[in-house]
Design a protein around this motif. Structure first.
Motif, PDB file in Angstrom:
ATOM      1  N   GLY A  58       0.985 -80.046 -47.865  1.00  0.00           N
ATOM      2  CA  GLY A  58       1.987 -79.477 -46.971  1.00  0.00           C
ATOM      3  C   GLY A  58       1.762 -79.861 -45.523  1.00  0.00           C
ATOM      4  O   GLY A  58       2.723 -79.960 -44.748  1.00  0.00           O
ATOM      5  N   MET A  59       0.505 -80.074 -45.143  1.00  0.00           N
ATOM      6  CA  MET A  59       0.221 -80.469 -43.757  1.00  0.00           C
ATOM      7  C   MET A  59       0.832 -81.833 -43.439  1.00  0.00           C
ATOM      8  O   MET A  59       1.230 -82.109 -42.316  1.00  0.00           O
ATOM      9  N   ASN A  60       0.897 -82.667 -44.457  1.00  0.00           N
ATOM     10  CA  ASN A  60       1.518 -83.971 -44.261  1.00  0.00           C
ATOM     11  C   ASN A  60       2.994 -83.823 -43.909  1.00  0.00           C
ATOM     12  O   ASN A  60       3.519 -84.523 -43.036  1.00  0.00           O
ATOM     13  N   VAL A  61       3.673 -82.896 -44.578  1.00  0.00           N
ATOM     14  CA  VAL A  61       5.080 -82.655 -44.290  1.00  0.00           C
ATOM     15  C   VAL A  61       5.241 -82.073 -42.886  1.00  0.00           C
ATOM     16  O   VAL A  61       6.173 -82.409 -42.157  1.00  0.00           O
ATOM     17  N   ALA A  62       4.307 -81.192 -42.494  1.00  0.00           N
ATOM     18  CA  ALA A  62       4.359 -80.631 -41.143  1.00  0.00           C
ATOM     19  C   ALA A  62       4.249 -81.735 -40.094  1.00  0.00           C
ATOM     20  O   ALA A  62       4.960 -81.724 -39.076  1.00  0.00           O
ATOM     21  N   ARG A  63       3.380 -82.709 -40.353  1.00  0.00           N
ATOM     22  CA  ARG A  63       3.259 -83.849 -39.428  1.00  0.00           C
ATOM     23  C   ARG A  63       4.553 -84.655 -39.396  1.00  0.00           C
ATOM     24  O   ARG A  63       5.041 -85.044 -38.325  1.00  0.00           O
ATOM     25  N   LEU A  64       5.104 -84.929 -40.580  1.00  0.00           N
ATOM     26  CA  LEU A  64       6.338 -85.706 -40.641  1.00  0.00           C
ATOM     27  C   LEU A  64       7.492 -85.003 -39.932  1.00  0.00           C
ATOM     28  O   LEU A  64       8.388 -85.649 -39.383  1.00  0.00           O
TER      29      LEU A  64
END
Length: 273
Positions: A234-240
């Motif tokens: 989910g952190m990856n999506v937050a970055r994106l």
């Protein structure tokens, strides 16, 4: 006449096949190189990744076939699209259309029930979670052994522990009581504990493939693979999405703390990572 002409046009599309409808007592779907027709249509560059689907208890299914699939993997990894492609394939096959796969065999289904996506209805006094639960209840109460069920992120609208408990109870009910071909999409990786309670032909786990890039990011492969994915990223999506980098870093530290503190590192809050 127009509808029949449309079906003939679809039949002439590349890599579409005529499905074989089997007279079997149990519903199943077996498809090779299946694609979602709308995703394929809108990706003219040819990067629509085909996937095999083996769902149900039909004859001559592969060793990875099971009646219920626990579908895990990263956010944005293609889980919902994979399951939707199976549903669209069944509908197309049963109206007499060719399907977007190189091979396809199935037994007759009596319907498709889904719990996918929901928003609140304030004019009727219904919260997002209430509507989610009503969709889930309809799926659990109305499905027969010949119904395709797709349950997407059951329990996400409440606290992690209540949501996990509801999701686990719902999954167990679908496997042990309903016994219909189903996809159960979730970020609660701890639900994989139920794999020990059922045979591989009753319940199995799969995930959408990915590769960690080394900078905290994830490259999506959009390929269905057997087994459990350890994280949802989910952190990856937050970055994106453009959230501040220091905020994402702080959130990642909190998530790691919860994982290590709860259940010996096997935290329900893996769903947040």
């Amino acid at each position: 006449l127009d509808a029949l002409h449309a079906l003939s046009v679809v039949a002439s599309l590349p890599d579409y096949c005529r499905p074989i409808i089997a007279e079997e007592s149990a519903a199943f779907l077996s498809a090779k190189a299946l694609r979602h027709p709308l995703v394929e249509e809108h990706n003219k560059s040819g990067d629509c990744v085909p996937n095999d689907v083996q769902l149900g208890a039909g004859p001559k299914l592969g060793s990875d076939a099971s009646r219920v699939k626990l579908v895990l993997g990263p956010n944005l990894g293609g889980k919902s699209t994979y399951c939707r492609a199976a549903a669209v394939c069944i509908v197309l096959a049963q109206i007499g259309s060719s399907v977007p796969a190189t091979e396809c065999r199935l037994a007759v289904f009596d319907g498709v029930l889904t719990r996918m996506g929901v928003r609140d209805d304030p004019l009727r006094g219904q919260s997002t979670f209430l509507l989610e639960m009503r969709q889930t209840a309809a799926l659990l109460n109305e499905a027969t052994p010949r119904t395709l069920c797709i349950a997407d992120e059951v329990g996400r609208g409440t606290s992690s522990y209540d949501g996990f408990a509801i999701a686990k109870a719902a999954l167990r009910h679908m496997v042990a009581v309903q016994r219909c071909p189903s996809f159960f999409i979730t970020h609660y990786t701890a639900l994989a504990d139920l794999l020990d309670d059922f045979s591989a032909s009753e319940l199995s786990a799969m995930h959408m493939g990915f590769v960690e890039t080394g900078d905290g990011g994830v490259a999506f492969l959009y390929r269905a693979e057997p087994g459990v994915a350890s994280h949802s990223y989910g952190m990856n999506v937050a970055r994106l999405a453009g959230m501040p980098a220091d905020l994402v870093e702080a959130a990642a530290a909190v998530a790691q703390e919860h994982r290590l503190r709860a259940f010996g590192g096997e935290a329900v809050l893996k769903a947040a990572v």
